[in-house]
Design a protein around this motif. Structure first.
Motif, PDB file in Angstrom:
ATOM      1  N   ARG A 177       0.829  -1.206   0.000  1.00 41.37           N
ATOM      2  CA  ARG A 177       0.000   0.000   0.000  1.00 41.37           C
ATOM      3  C   ARG A 177       0.863   1.255   0.000  1.00 41.37           C
ATOM      4  NH1 ARG A 177      -3.238  -0.628   5.197  1.00 41.37           N
ATOM      5  NH2 ARG A 177      -3.992   1.447   4.605  1.00 41.37           N
ATOM      6  N   LEU A 178       1.971   1.208   0.732  1.00 46.77           N
ATOM      7  CA  LEU A 178       2.883   2.349   0.770  1.00 46.77           C
ATOM      8  C   LEU A 178       3.474   2.619  -0.609  1.00 46.77           C
ATOM      9  CD1 LEU A 178       5.477   2.891   3.616  1.00 46.77           C
ATOM     10  CD2 LEU A 178       5.966   3.545   1.278  1.00 46.77           C
ATOM     11  N   LEU A 179       3.870   1.568  -1.292  1.00 41.23           N
ATOM     12  CA  LEU A 179       4.450   1.729  -2.624  1.00 41.23           C
ATOM     13  C   LEU A 179       3.428   2.273  -3.616  1.00 41.23           C
ATOM     14  CD1 LEU A 179       6.572  -1.540  -2.745  1.00 41.23           C
ATOM     15  CD2 LEU A 179       7.462   0.795  -2.733  1.00 41.23           C
ATOM     16  N   ARG A 180       2.159   1.908  -3.434  1.00 36.27           N
ATOM     17  CA  ARG A 180       1.128   2.435  -4.334  1.00 36.27           C
ATOM     18  C   ARG A 180       0.874   3.922  -4.109  1.00 36.27           C
ATOM     19  NH1 ARG A 180      -1.093  -2.924  -3.997  1.00 36.27           N
ATOM     20  NH2 ARG A 180      -2.267  -2.429  -2.104  1.00 36.27           N
ATOM     21  N   VAL A 181       1.236   4.449  -2.927  1.00 40.18           N
ATOM     22  CA  VAL A 181       1.177   5.895  -2.722  1.00 40.18           C
ATOM     23  C   VAL A 181       2.212   6.595  -3.601  1.00 40.18           C
ATOM     24  CG1 VAL A 181       1.506   7.743  -1.023  1.00 40.18           C
ATOM     25  CG2 VAL A 181       0.253   5.679  -0.389  1.00 40.18           C
ATOM     26  N   LEU A 182       3.359   5.962  -3.767  1.00 42.52           N
ATOM     27  CA  LEU A 182       4.408   6.525  -4.613  1.00 42.52           C
ATOM     28  C   LEU A 182       4.083   6.358  -6.090  1.00 42.52           C
ATOM     29  CD1 LEU A 182       7.507   5.165  -2.646  1.00 42.52           C
ATOM     30  CD2 LEU A 182       6.339   7.353  -2.358  1.00 42.52           C
ATOM     31  N   ASP A 183       3.441   5.248  -6.427  1.00 47.97           N
ATOM     32  CA  ASP A 183       3.070   4.982  -7.820  1.00 47.97           C
ATOM     33  C   ASP A 183       1.844   4.082  -7.812  1.00 47.97           C
ATOM     34  OD1 ASP A 183       2.950   4.615 -10.552  1.00 47.97           O
ATOM     35  OD2 ASP A 183       4.470   3.027 -10.550  1.00 47.97           O
ATOM     36  N   GLU A 184       0.721   4.607  -8.311  1.00 49.71           N
ATOM     37  CA  GLU A 184      -0.530   3.850  -8.276  1.00 49.71           C
ATOM     38  C   GLU A 184      -0.438   2.535  -9.028  1.00 49.71           C
ATOM     39  OE1 GLU A 184      -3.558   6.371  -9.737  1.00 49.71           O
ATOM     40  OE2 GLU A 184      -3.535   7.734  -8.015  1.00 49.71           O
ATOM     41  N   SER A 185       0.406   2.483 -10.034  1.00 46.13           N
ATOM     42  CA  SER A 185       0.522   1.260 -10.841  1.00 46.13           C
ATOM     43  C   SER A 185       1.602   0.311 -10.334  1.00 46.13           C
ATOM     44  CB  SER A 185       0.817   1.626 -12.300  1.00 46.13           C
ATOM     45  OG  SER A 185       2.052   2.312 -12.409  1.00 46.13           O
ATOM     46  N   CYS A 186       2.193   0.628  -9.202  1.00 44.74           N
ATOM     47  CA  CYS A 186       3.280  -0.210  -8.677  1.00 44.74           C
ATOM     48  C   CYS A 186       2.707  -1.508  -8.114  1.00 44.74           C
ATOM     49  CB  CYS A 186       4.055   0.530  -7.591  1.00 44.74           C
ATOM     50  SG  CYS A 186       5.460  -0.384  -6.941  1.00 44.74           S
ATOM     51  N   GLU A 187       3.028  -2.612  -8.729  1.00 45.83           N
ATOM     52  CA  GLU A 187       2.561  -3.929  -8.297  1.00 45.83           C
ATOM     53  C   GLU A 187       3.767  -4.835  -8.088  1.00 45.83           C
ATOM     54  OE1 GLU A 187      -0.330  -4.804  -7.410  1.00 45.83           O
ATOM     55  OE2 GLU A 187      -1.489  -3.053  -8.064  1.00 45.83           O
ATOM     56  N   ILE A 188       4.164  -4.980  -6.843  1.00 44.38           N
ATOM     57  CA  ILE A 188       5.256  -5.880  -6.483  1.00 44.38           C
ATOM     58  C   ILE A 188       4.666  -6.972  -5.609  1.00 44.38           C
ATOM     59  CG2 ILE A 188       7.483  -6.089  -5.321  1.00 44.38           C
ATOM     60  CD1 ILE A 188       8.069  -3.242  -6.013  1.00 44.38           C
ATOM     61  N   GLY A 189       4.847  -8.210  -6.022  1.00 42.14           N
ATOM     62  CA  GLY A 189       4.223  -9.336  -5.356  1.00 42.14           C
ATOM     63  C   GLY A 189       4.782  -9.603  -3.974  1.00 42.14           C
ATOM     64  N   PRO A 190       4.008 -10.315  -3.146  1.00 39.92           N
ATOM     65  CA  PRO A 190       4.467 -10.647  -1.788  1.00 39.92           C
ATOM     66  C   PRO A 190       5.787 -11.403  -1.765  1.00 39.92           C
ATOM     67  CG  PRO A 190       2.119 -11.081  -2.022  1.00 39.92           C
ATOM     68  CD  PRO A 190       2.635 -10.764  -3.395  1.00 39.92           C
ATOM     69  N   ALA A 191       5.967 -12.346  -2.691  1.00 44.20           N
ATOM     70  CA  ALA A 191       7.204 -13.129  -2.691  1.00 44.20           C
ATOM     71  C   ALA A 191       8.423 -12.237  -2.913  1.00 44.20           C
ATOM     72  CB  ALA A 191       7.135 -14.211  -3.770  1.00 44.20           C
ATOM     73  N   GLU A 192       8.281 -11.253  -3.809  1.00 46.76           N
ATOM     74  CA  GLU A 192       9.396 -10.349  -4.068  1.00 46.76           C
ATOM     75  C   GLU A 192       9.708  -9.488  -2.845  1.00 46.76           C
ATOM     76  OE1 GLU A 192       9.093  -9.157  -8.668  1.00 46.76           O
ATOM     77  OE2 GLU A 192       7.208  -8.899  -7.567  1.00 46.76           O
ATOM     78  N   LEU A 193       8.669  -9.024  -2.151  1.00 44.83           N
ATOM     79  CA  LEU A 193       8.889  -8.197  -0.963  1.00 44.83           C
ATOM     80  C   LEU A 193       9.484  -9.016   0.180  1.00 44.83           C
ATOM     81  CD1 LEU A 193       5.693  -5.954  -0.991  1.00 44.83           C
ATOM     82  CD2 LEU A 193       8.020  -5.297  -1.578  1.00 44.83           C
ATOM     83  N   ILE A 194       9.065 -10.269   0.300  1.00 38.18           N
ATOM     84  CA  ILE A 194       9.656 -11.128   1.326  1.00 38.18           C
ATOM     85  C   ILE A 194      11.144 -11.330   1.051  1.00 38.18           C
ATOM     86  CG2 ILE A 194       9.660 -13.484   2.233  1.00 38.18           C
ATOM     87  CD1 ILE A 194       6.622 -13.507   1.862  1.00 38.18           C
TER      88      ILE A 194
END
Length: 417
Positions: A177-194
């Motif tokens: 959700r924080l990343l979507r504040v920076l860019d609405e189209s930012c879609e980074i999956g849970p596995a990548e963030l983990i």
């Protein structure tokens, strides 16, 4: 470190910033997190070269182009910078780039807070280039959440590690959700963030979880039938249950007609800003501002009534020194009125909004008042925040750097009813 590029760097040194952060590599072996380049978060006073979202903090990165390479940069926050002994002259913006970094960090923090996101501290790194041999900051300024560094991998990495030290890591879902504040189209999956060091959302820390084991008792039925045969242990349990019932009824008779016991005292609300804990002691809500103000500010309110006034006083400590913070939020009819009030309230000697201590809402051990306080004023739409800070038990001055830094943190506090 995962990289996301949204646009061109606003500063020439931005290319060096991107190269330095890219050198950290993917994954959390070096630092982890996600770096978003060339973005302008909501409310930011200027485009940012990068925003680094880390599991334990958020760092905005601003690039500053020097006229030429420098051997020594003196970078205080209260006065203009000097480059090899010469003042850094600025025709627009804040008195120096360091204050712009604090303003950008504060704007992003407010934007995240207004969206109910994970309360990570937001700090700032100001990168000066094309080259700076030595950068000097006053020690007191280092506690304000900003670092001024050269455009190289080691310096930026060390600064990020110093600033991103929140006590709890941000889980995956709030990070998305924080990343979507920076860019609405930012879609980074849970596995990548983990992989970048963010813990999975909803995970429970069993090492700190409160657990209680209730022993199970089973009374076996009598052989050959469904009737329950009481053993000596069963008789003892039944007798104990009967005594509990008798004493319960007796207690009800004895307390019949007595007033109910008062509830336990309410725990004071606690908030955090940049790792500093603030305990709310008193709060009040009013619909009139002229009765709770003085000086030119009061006369301004007499001509332009406000819609609402929310005030609170917080207790805190900075490096072991006790301090108090007064927060006043004024709601006005429109944005133009708010801008006018901000200009009046931010001018020395024009009065202000009366704090709750002066109105008689103090507490044992609290401050005597907010005389000689440091102040910060901020406008957001049709609202104006006025923050005052003082030391408790020692002399305060309006230009105290520690109190001024505390006032800027106080702009992120929200009084609770």
């Amino acid at each position: 470190m995962r990289l996301v590029r949204l646009g061109a760097e606003p500063a020439q040194v931005g290319a060096d910033i991107r190269a330095a952060i890219s050198a950290w590599g993917a994954g959390c072996s070096v630092l982890g997190g996600v770096a978003v380049f060339g973005c302008r978060p909501p409310g930011s006073p200027r485009p940012l070269d990068a925003v680094i979202v880390l599991p334990r903090g958020v760092v905005v990165v601003l690039g500053v182009d020097l006229p030429e390479p420098a051997l020594k940069v003196d970078a205080p926050l209260q006065t203009p910078w000097t480059i090899d002994g010469w003042p850094l002259v600025r025709t627009e913006g804040a008195v120096n780039p360091g204050l712009e970094g604090l303003e950008s960090a504060a704007a992003l923090a407010r934007s995240l807070q207004s969206r109910g996101l994970e309360p990570l501290p937001v700090a700032a790194i100001v990168v000066v280039g094309p080259y700076a041999g030595q950068v000097t900051q006053p020690t007191t300024d280092l506690h304000r959440g900003v670092r001024v560094v050269s455009p190289n991998t080691t310096s930026i990495l060390a600064a990020a590690r110093e600033l991103a030290t929140y006590e709890l890591p941000c889980p995956v879902e709030p990070a998305q959700r924080l990343l979507r504040v920076l860019d609405e189209s930012c879609e980074i999956g849970p596995a990548e963030l983990i992989d970048e060091g963010f813990p999975e959302s909803g995970a429970t820390d069993l090492a700190t979880a409160d657990t209680m084991l209730i022993p199970k008792y089973t009374d076996r039925p009598a052989a050959g039938g469904t009737a329950r045969r009481f053993t000596p242990r069963g008789k003892l349990i039944a007798a104990a249950a009967a005594l509990v019932l008798v004493f319960g009824v007796l207690g009800t008779w004895l307390t019949l007609g007595r007033p109910a016991a008062s509830p336990p005292p309410r725990t004071p609300p606690v908030q955090r800003a940049d790792g500093v804990e603030f305990t709310q002691r008193v709060a009040a809500r009013d619909t009139s501002c002229d009765r709770h103000s003085f000086g030119d500010v009061q006369r301004w309110f007499e001509q332009r009534p406000c819609r609402g006034l929310t005030r609170a006083v917080f207790d805190t400590q900075v490096s072991g020194r006790p301090a108090a913070v007064s927060v006043a939020i004024v709601e006005l009819a429109d944005e133009q009125s708010a801008r006018q009030l901000r200009e009046v309230a931010d001018t020395a000697g024009t009065g202000g909004v009366t704090d709750l201590i002066a109105d008689g809402s103090g507490w044992p051990g609290g401050p005597d008042g907010f005389d000689n306080s440091a102040q910060a004023v901020q406008q957001n739409g049709n609202q104006v925040r006025i923050v005052q800070t003082v030391w408790r038990g020692r002399t305060s001055t309006p230009d105290d750097t520690g109190l001024r830094a505390l006032a800027e943190r106080g702009l992120r506090l929200t009084p609770q009813p």
